[in-house]
Design an enzyme around this catalytic site. Sequence first.
Site, short mmCIF file in Angstrom:
data_model
loop_
_atom_site.label_atom_id
_atom_site.label_comp_id
_atom_site.label_asym_id
_atom_site.label_seq_id
_atom_site.Cartn_x
_atom_site.Cartn_y
_atom_site.Cartn_z
N LYS A 180 -32.18 9.61 7.34
CA LYS A 180 -33.17 8.86 8.01
C LYS A 180 -32.92 7.68 8.84
O LYS A 180 -32.37 6.50 8.31
CB LYS A 180 -34.19 8.21 6.79
CG LYS A 180 -35.71 8.11 6.90
CD LYS A 180 -35.89 6.93 7.94
CE LYS A 180 -35.76 5.49 7.36
NZ LYS A 180 -36.00 4.65 8.55
N GLU A 255 -23.80 -0.58 1.95
CA GLU A 255 -23.10 -1.54 2.95
C GLU A 255 -23.79 -2.26 3.30
O GLU A 255 -24.97 -2.04 4.18
CB GLU A 255 -22.56 -0.34 4.21
CG GLU A 255 -21.79 0.78 3.52
CD GLU A 255 -20.19 0.62 3.54
OE1 GLU A 255 -19.88 -0.74 3.42
OE2 GLU A 255 -19.23 1.39 3.33
N CYS A 289 -22.58 -5.94 10.80
CA CYS A 289 -22.22 -6.48 9.65
C CYS A 289 -21.12 -7.30 9.35
O CYS A 289 -20.93 -8.05 8.83
CB CYS A 289 -22.48 -5.16 8.51
SG CYS A 289 -21.37 -3.82 9.27
N GLU A 386 -26.49 -14.93 6.74
CA GLU A 386 -26.17 -13.86 7.59
C GLU A 386 -27.27 -14.26 8.73
O GLU A 386 -28.56 -14.07 8.52
CB GLU A 386 -26.23 -12.59 7.32
CG GLU A 386 -25.86 -11.48 8.25
CD GLU A 386 -25.76 -10.12 7.79
OE1 GLU A 386 -26.76 -9.76 7.21
OE2 GLU A 386 -24.82 -9.44 7.91
#
Length: 484
Positions: A180, A255, A289, A386
């Site tokens: 997906k 992750e 990331c 982040e």
Amino acid sequence: MTLTPLGLDPTLCFIGGAWVRALASARLALINPSDGSALCEIACGSDADIDRAVQAASAALHGDWGKATAAERGRVLARIGQGVLAHVDELTQLEALDVGKPLKQARADVIALARYMEFYAGACDKVHGETIPYLDGYTVYTLREPHGVTGHIIPWNYPMQIIGRSVGAALAMGNAAVLKPAEEACLTALAFAEIARQAGLPDGALNVVPGLGAEAGAALTRHPGVHHVSFTGSVGVGKLIQETTARNVVPVTLELGGKSPQLVFDDADIDAALPFLVNAGIQNAGQTCSAASRILVQRGVYDRVSAEMGKRYDAFRVGPALRDLDVGPLISARQKDIVEGYLAKGDGLQVVGRGQIVDDAPAHGAYVAPTLFTGVDPDHVLAQEEIFGPVQVIIPFDTEEEAVQIANGTDFGLVAAVWSQNGARQMRLAKRLRAGQVFLNNYGAGGGVELPFGGTGLSGHGREKGFEALYGFSTLKTVAAFHG
Ligand code: NAP
Ligand code: MG
């Protein structure tokens, strides 16, 4: 440039080896973040489409794909890798248009995808079990077997690389995958499916269903026919997925994000470090990331590193992906708002460098000027959360001990780097830094297809990339035979 290289119709799903219409007629619009224009429409897959895809994957496990030997899996993965390289220009263009990546960065992702296929093609027949010395009259050995159907939910920032590392490793171990892709960027995922089809991947071994996370994504994670889920994305959705998969007692690889530090000591080779320090902040406009969003600098070189990094920031040019400048747009207007919100929280901090958006950049592009803050307190929100945009903070420190405390002082633990000529310090810090990867005098050099990757803390758990991923995408069976 056609948006349908390989004869693709992007409004279709790839299920059971064929391009099929989604059961619901709803469509999603893909936006070109360089100018805000509509690129094309894609399918909005539903529960029922995911169910079809899981059934097709399940059937593949009992069909040609399930019967393929490890060497045969390797050959087809190798052909897929060659197919990716044969379409490098089209894939580069698609990713640039869809994600907003400058062409050079988009091309590097295509090459990485091919390299993942090459790596996992070669690894297919090299995962061996063990024999275990046991009681008299017994022979005991282990078998590495696929989980079965694996679900893959990926974000928009590096679609091709994440397909390579997760779908590549899952197929290598003989799983059948349902992917997906992110609603904001899925053209290269669809193109990859067509390349795999043309390379002769057996029907159902890979299925791709575009759609919304809360619908198609959620349906995939709770489907009882899915035996492993690999998720790359935000912490919030990662937690949800861990809860959902727990109900089916299904293993999950998460992750998630990061707030990765690079530590620069007085004895570092600063000239060697500088390109790595800034690139790790602005690559893919900071939507990475493993972005090194925190630069920790020892006092003796603090002024020099701040000034030199600032100069490089001032020279960065931001503009449309096809112009191939240093930095492209963010993925969306929404992401731009989020990053601008963070920049507003930096009011009052010292800005030591800021890139420039080119004058003729389209008004509706999602552009943010890369911004470098210095003298930032380690507890400041910009040094803790982040941002996922082209923003870095420089934090000064005095001692090695203080550097470790600051580096380990967030909820994340994905990647870290140490810049120092002192070998003993390198070894000490490699052990003490809380991260899934530690780089000594480099940062992510070479792309690292071979290098296990993943986090601790809020950065997630499980490892992808390298050989380690093959253990995650398989399960171990112990066979104990009594023969007297
Ligand atoms: P996201 O919102 O978590 O989305 C990631 C994927 O999950 C998308 O495909 C999304 O679908 C899907 N999703 C959303 N809600 C879901 C649900 N309830 N159930 C199942 N799937 C669902 O993350 P993003 O905004 O795309 O990406 C940014 C984040 O990803 C950042 O925090 C970044 O650090 C992290 N990231 C981590 C890594 C890594 O390797 N550690 C790599 C890249 C990104 P939609 O199509 O609807 O969005
Ligand atoms: Mg897009």
